[in-house]
Design an enzyme around this catalytic site. Structure first.
Site, PDB file in Angstrom:
ATOM      1  CE  LYS A 209      27.701  43.122 -24.152  1.00  0.00           C
ATOM      2  NZ  LYS A 209      28.918  42.635 -23.725  1.00  0.00           N
ATOM      3  CD  GLU A 215      25.248  35.527 -37.769  1.00  0.00           C
ATOM      4  OE1 GLU A 215      25.306  36.866 -37.435  1.00  0.00           O
ATOM      5  OE2 GLU A 215      26.327  35.085 -38.118  1.00  0.00           O
ATOM      6  N   GLY A 270      28.753  38.543 -23.911  1.00  0.00           N
ATOM      7  CA  GLY A 270      27.815  37.416 -24.327  1.00  0.00           C
ATOM      8  C   GLY A 270      27.931  36.179 -23.870  1.00  0.00           C
ATOM      9  NE  ARG A 271      34.378  34.783 -24.523  1.00  0.00           N
ATOM     10  CZ  ARG A 271      34.561  35.925 -25.138  1.00  0.00           C
ATOM     11  NH1 ARG A 271      33.560  36.537 -25.807  1.00  0.00           N
ATOM     12  NH2 ARG A 271      35.531  36.501 -24.647  1.00  0.00           N
ATOM     13  CD  GLU A 356      32.913  34.821 -28.880  1.00  0.00           C
ATOM     14  OE1 GLU A 356      32.872  34.906 -30.083  1.00  0.00           O
ATOM     15  OE2 GLU A 356      32.350  34.907 -28.113  1.00  0.00           O
ATOM     16  CG  HIS A 387      29.050   3.061 -30.194  1.00  0.00           C
ATOM     17  ND1 HIS A 387      29.388   1.714 -30.451  1.00  0.00           N
ATOM     18  CD2 HIS A 387      28.752   3.298 -28.864  1.00  0.00           C
ATOM     19  CE1 HIS A 387      28.894   1.054 -29.057  1.00  0.00           C
ATOM     20  NE2 HIS A 387      28.402   2.137 -28.321  1.00  0.00           N
ATOM     21  CE  LYS A 515      30.374  39.381 -35.464  1.00  0.00           C
ATOM     22  NZ  LYS A 515      30.222  40.164 -34.167  1.00  0.00           N
TER      23      LYS A 515
HETATM   24  O1  F6P Z   1      30.361  37.498 -33.013  1.00  0.00           O
HETATM   25  C1  F6P Z   1      30.686  37.094 -31.775  1.00  0.00           C
HETATM   26  C2  F6P Z   1      29.536  37.487 -30.763  1.00  0.00           C
HETATM   27  O2  F6P Z   1      29.786  38.896 -30.618  1.00  0.00           O
HETATM   28  C3  F6P Z   1      29.516  36.781 -29.553  1.00  0.00           C
HETATM   29  O3  F6P Z   1      30.614  37.285 -28.491  1.00  0.00           O
HETATM   30  C4  F6P Z   1      28.280  37.048 -29.056  1.00  0.00           C
HETATM   31  O4  F6P Z   1      27.927  36.072 -27.917  1.00  0.00           O
HETATM   32  C5  F6P Z   1      27.477  36.871 -30.364  1.00  0.00           C
HETATM   33  O5  F6P Z   1      28.240  37.413 -31.247  1.00  0.00           O
HETATM   34  C6  F6P Z   1      26.101  37.562 -30.096  1.00  0.00           C
HETATM   35  O6  F6P Z   1      25.992  38.647 -29.917  1.00  0.00           O
HETATM   36  P1  F6P Z   1      24.722  39.635 -29.586  1.00  0.00           P
HETATM   37  O7  F6P Z   1      24.130  39.167 -28.512  1.00  0.00           O
HETATM   38  O8  F6P Z   1      25.384  41.096 -29.657  1.00  0.00           O
HETATM   39  O9  F6P Z   1      23.923  39.668 -30.801  1.00  0.00           O
END
Ligand code: F6P
Length: 555
Positions: A209, A215, A270-271, A356, A387, A515
């Site tokens: 987003k 990452e 995002g979530r 979150e 288990h 971060k």
């Molecule tokens: O670091 C948390 C976050 O901002 C989440 O809220 C989000 O879902 C995720 O990182 C990924 O964000 P993006 O889609 O902007 O890469």
């Protein structure tokens, strides 16, 4: 539209909380006998889900008081404000409109005076066109071969929802592609995934987003390098890379054809973004028709949430009961136990959604919260979890509220494993509630012929305290519609809990500091100069030296 001004009154909360001690003395089994209307009051059907909250440490009077509190804070008005596009994400000054993503055509939703619905449907149609072309073999890779594998590069909300949906909806829509998820920074993740891929037949989705997530940025670079190294020409990358982002310019600068960059908007958290173009890997797996069915299932839950009176409203009851169970038991966690292989990643998905969203310590006005906010969400699928950690659920020191999610499984006519799965789920709920008294244990051990001494020794170890609350969400089938409804139920539970706590469930400032620190720490690892460690305390200096030595020893 502005946020409703009604604020949560401390007096109403104090009055509600004065009931907690009395609820601690309740007995769930006794409640089920004493309150004959319990199944009508605590169970509700919504959008294909049967939600049973009757095994709660909550009397009918408590429920009335909880509903009274919901009224007193204007929960219905807060809900309506969210659904109609008010900027309830106050710290980011954003509307919260994931529900618009599953809204059928024909109704406007305004943000800053502009209708968001045309863009929503245009984007849905664009990803459907792409998905159809990939699935029917019209979209070809650089070498003229059809796409067989899709790699989603994303993390958090740009990963967990799509992965959950892809697992849950395996078998829906004719299988045309395999979907892989790259979310880890660990280089071995991509190394392992890429071993299974042929670049000529691979389509990668960069799903971010913000287009700022480390990452995803590094994953996208690794995948692009791999495509080039595998012989895909630079000018043909557009056949192998597409993107989803609010930052169209950055995605095109990365080398993705603008025609293949799909927008998402700042009013989608995002979530909460599974329903947007972030759901593209799901659509590629199950097809656009089934994807739209998933949206329709979620929309059915939205309508229920918007229209059902609060006392028959599944997400509202779910939120009230969840909150109350944590208050009454004093537990700071909740266990999510899907009795379903397809829903095995539901706990991970709900960890982000709940923690979150609601892992906050101050309210909308910036004041400390009067009661604890989100508990720790954790869990694993049943029966596997029986288990591993069920011992603690039954006999551990804490009573942890449990959520069972039970889609009726497909038939196993040969060995009845389907019936065994259902029976185990129901048995666990019952055992948590009823427990096993010392008298029952003694009688059973005596019947087995144990000596009086052995019975005396063993009895305390075999007693189950019981009276441990659980809820159950049942559905006849796990299919795109019920899956959509289930996820929407949890989304609305999360929002309703945020309203009860008077917090902003839609920002996530708590993830930023880590971060930023990582950015300043990396140079300390890279730079071999000892002097850069001078500012650190002795333990940190020792740790950094150890890590530097370990990193050097690898080469
Ligand atoms: O670091 C948390 C976050 O901002 C989440 O809220 C989000 O879902 C995720 O990182 C990924 O964000 P993006 O889609 O902007 O890469």
């Amino acid at each position: 539209m502005n946020s409703p001004k009604k604020e949560n009154s401390p007096a109403a909360l104090t009055s509600l909380l004065s009931r907690v001690d009395a609820s601690r003395t309740l007995n769930i089994s006794a409640l089920s006998r004493q309150e004959p209307a319990r199944s009508e009051q605590f169970c509700v059907d919504a959008a294909g889900l049967y939600c049973d909250f009757s095994r709660s440490l909550c009397s009918a009077d408590d429920l009335r008081a909880l509903l009274g509190y919901a009224d007193s804070i204007g929960l219905a008005a807060k809900r309506d404000a969210m659904l109609h596009g008010a900027k309830i994400n106050s710290t980011e000054h954003r509307a919260v409109l994931h529900t618009a993503l599953r809204q059928p055509p024909g109704q406007s939703i305004l943000v800053d005076g502009a209708d968001v619905m045309p863009d929503v449907h245009q984007t849905l149609n664009r990803i459907a066109a792409l998905s159809d072309r990939v699935r029917n073999g019209q979209w070809l890779g650089a070498g003229g071969q059809r796409i067989t594998d899709v790699v989603n590069i994303g993390i958090g909300g740009s990963y967990l929802g799509p992965e959950l949906a892809c697992d849950a909806l395996q078998g829906f829509g004719q299988a045309a592609v395999r979907v892989h998820f790259l979310s880890s920074l660990d280089p071995s993740a991509w190394q392992q995934i890429s071993q299974r891929l042929d670049a000529n037949r691979t389509l990668a989705i960069v799903a971010s987003k913000s287009w700022k997530t480390l990452e995803t940025a590094l994953g996208a670079l690794a995948v692009r390098d791999w495509l080039l190294a595998q012989g895909i020409a630079h000018q043909s990358l557009r056949k192998h890379l597409v993107a989803v982002s609010t930052n169209i310019a950055a995605a095109t600068e990365f080398g993705i054809d603008e025609a293949n960059v799909f927008p998402i908007w700042d009013w989608v958290g995002g979530r909460y973004s599974l329903w947007s173009a972030i759901g593209l890997p799901v659509m590629l797996q199950i097809g656009s028709v089934q994807f739209r069915t998933m949206l329709a299932g979620a929309h059915a839950m939205d309508q229920h949430f918007a229209r059902a009176p609060l006392h028959r409203n599944a997400p509202v009851l779910h939120a009230l009961i969840s909150w109350w169970q944590n208050l009454v038991t004093g537990s700071r966690s909740e266990a999510i136990l899907p009795y379903s292989y397809g829903l095995r990643r539901l706990p991970a998905y709900l960890q982000q959604l709940s923690m979150e969203s609601n892992g906050k310590s101050v309210d909308l006005q910036g004041q400390p919260l009067a009661t604890a906010s989100a508990p720790v969400t954790w869990g694993e699928p049943g029966t596997e979890a029986q288990h591993s950690f069920f011992q603690l659920l039954h006999q551990g020191s804490d009573a942890i509220p449990v959520e069972f999610i039970l889609p009726l499984p497909q038939r196993d006519a040969t060995h009845n494993s389907d019936l065994a799965l259902v029976a185990n789920c129901l048995a666990q709920a019952d055992a948590l509630m009823r427990g096993r008294s010392a008298d029952e244990v003694r009688a059973s051990l005596q019947q087995q012929g144990l000596s009086a001494e052995a019975v005396r020794q063993r009895t305390p170890h075999m007693v189950y305290p019981g009276n441990r609350p659980s809820s159950l969400i049942l559905m006849n089938h796990l299919d795109p519609a019920t899956f959509g409804a289930l996820v929407a139920l949890y989304e609305h539970r999360t929002a309703a809990l945020g309203m009860l706590w008077n917090i902003n469930s839609f920002d996530q400032w708590g993830v930023e500091v880590g971060k930023q620190r990582a950015t300043s720490i990396q140079p300390l690892i890279e730079n071999p100069d000892e002097s850069v460690l001078q500012g650190l305390d002795a333990a940190n200096q020792a740790l950094f030296k150890r890590i530097r030595a370990g990193l050097q020893a690898r080469q």
